[in-house]
Design an enzyme around this catalytic site. Structure first.
Site, short mmCIF file in Angstrom:
data_model
loop_
_atom_site.label_atom_id
_atom_site.label_comp_id
_atom_site.label_asym_id
_atom_site.label_seq_id
_atom_site.Cartn_x
_atom_site.Cartn_y
_atom_site.Cartn_z
N GLU A 188 1.02 -1.35 0.04
CA GLU A 188 0.00 -0.02 -0.07
C GLU A 188 0.86 1.20 -0.03
O GLU A 188 1.43 1.71 1.06
CB GLU A 188 -1.02 0.10 1.34
N GLU A 283 -6.38 -7.12 -0.90
CA GLU A 283 -6.80 -6.99 0.47
C GLU A 283 -8.12 -6.35 0.77
O GLU A 283 -8.30 -5.25 0.06
CB GLU A 283 -5.76 -6.28 1.31
#
Length: 459
Positions: A188, A283
């Site tokens: 991320e 995710e």
């Protein structure tokens, strides 16, 4: 090296084949990987990005959507219990997962946790243990014939480029031949530019592509909320097999809606998809973005609406998290073990979604393995590593040159002990072997489903 005659070399064939086969990991069941083959990016007839399998190829109706669990960051004992062969196998059996994600800690993190006598530290401080955690999960996934994401789980991967290249080189070299494996390069990215992400990804992709053409996942700015920023400026990938990740937490993020000053996370992902990019939800969580909160807390059936969004676009996903961490999005109760799962509210919800996954699979190409496009990799009993099938091409060896007539082939060179020395794709015409040291070798030549073995003497 002792020189052997050609008959003597061929008499060693069974031993060499047995040795080489021992290095491979054999599935214990027929699962999604046998049915779909290697995952690959493509566009449907409307130009929308999708994921397909190599068995059927890129065509409408053949989109592949796989769903499963993401392991928690590899720094806490409440997570590491499920980074095991038993943990993966139990989730396959009890949760019906098709994919597992190994979210490896990459930096100098040290949360003072201990598991099985190991002080849990990130890759930068303890690369050997972290690599072994990942390898255990990958090999368990291959045995269970499910997909596995090798995740460089970092918010600052662009500052760890050399370490990431080193890690992914080893992972690709070791496991890149298995259709199961997917490489996720940057978990991320935080508030950095897409150009910074791309610069990092281009370098790591270049390393992986030396060993594998498997699917690669690339993150994007602000916690994987902006895959559309790659439109018109995609990563450099010689195999054109990269998808862009999208993450959401159901209570926090919105699947639709926009205004003059605001565009929902789902709308941004949809923009990327409609622009032709393949998107992968590596995710997502049932609660809040910080991991807390009960499912649908403060919103009206937002989890189901996000699922509708994912199903509409055939988006594969991994749920955060397969752990017994004390937070709302953890799937397992503290009393769970890696062989006995008790579920939280979040876990029961996710399990209900996974229940709609297929419960049985048909091997691509029928009983004879993956002749329709999936990589066999010597794992099928009908196709041992040195098998010879009906041939549509001719091979000869003159001096230190291999001659191939009839098309382009993959050539692999093995020592007499069965160790692979080199592998070259798309060989057509001639291949010089003069760079090999003087000695005796085996060459395996494969064109489509056809394979043959030749003994080679380099003088």
């Amino acid at each position: 090296m002792k020189n052997l005659s050609i008959p003597a070399m061929l008499s060693s064939l069974a031993l060499c084949a047995s040795f080489a086969m021992a290095q491979d990991i054999t599935p214990t069941r027929v699962g999604p990987v046998s049915q779909y083959g290697q995952l690959m990016t493509g566009k449907n007839s409307q130009g929308q990005g999708r994921i397909y399998g190599s068995c059927e190829g890129v065509k409408d109706g053949a989109e592949v959507q796989v769903r499963g669990m993401s392991l928690y960051w590899s720094l806490m004992p409440q997570a590491l219990e499920f980074w095991t062969d038993e943990g993966v196998s139990t989730m396959v059996r009890d949760m019906n997962i098709q994919i597992v994600r190994a979210a490896m800690a990459t930096g100098n993190e040290d949360w003072k946790g201990e598991w099985n006598g190991i002080q849990l530290k990130g890759y930068a401080s303890d690369s050997e243990h972290q690599k072994q955690f990942v390898k255990t999960v990958v090999e368990a996934a291959i045995k269970n014939d499910i997909y596995v994401i090798i995740d460089w789980h970092s918010h600052t991967a662009h500052q760890q480029t050399e370490s990431a290249k080193e890690f992914f080189k080893e992972m690709a070299e070791t496991y890149g031949k298995y259709d199961n494996v997917i490489f996720e390069l940057f978990n991320e990215p935080q508030k950095i530019s897409w150009s910074e992400v791309k610069n990092y990804a281009d370098q790591v992709i270049g390393v992986i592509r030396q060993y594998s053409d498997n699917l690669i996942l690339v993150g994007n700015p602000e916690w994987d909320q902006n895959p559309h920023q790659a439109l018109g400026n995609e990563v450099t990938d010689s195999k054109k097999n990269t998808a862009y990740t999208f993450h959401y937490y159901a209570n926090t993020h919105k699947w639709e809606g926009s205004s003059d000053k605001w565009v929902s996370e789902g709308a941004r992902a949809e923009q990327a998809i409609n622009g032709g990019l393949s998107v992968f939800i590596s995710e997502w969580g049932t609660g809040n973005a910080d991991g807390s909160g009960d499912p649908d807390q403060g919103c009206n059936q937002c989890n189901q609406k996000w699922q509708n969004f994912a199903n509409k676009h055939k988006l594969s996903w991994a749920n955060w998290s397969a752990s017994k961490i004390e937070e709302g999005t953890a799937a397992f109760q503290p009393s769970s073990t890696n062989t006995s799962l008790q579920y939280t509210t979040a876990g029961n919800l996710v399990k209900s979604y996974l229940a709609t996954n297929p419960t049985s699979y048909t091997k691509c190409g029928g009983d004879n393995g993956d002749e329709n496009g999936g990589n066999n990799n010597g794992n099928n009993e009908n196709s041992p590593i040195f098998a010879k099938t009906d041939l549509s091409y001719n091979v000869s060896v003159v001096g230190n040159t291999l001659h191939i007539a009839g098309g382009a082939a993959t050539v692999e060179i093995f020592s007499l002990k069965g160790n692979k020395i080199m592998s070259i794709d798309q060989v057509s015409g001639t291949l010089s072997l003069a760079s090999l040291p003087v000695g005796s070798y085996f060459a395996r030549i494969q064109m489509g489903p056809s394979k043959m073995l030749r003994a080679i003497q380099i003088k």
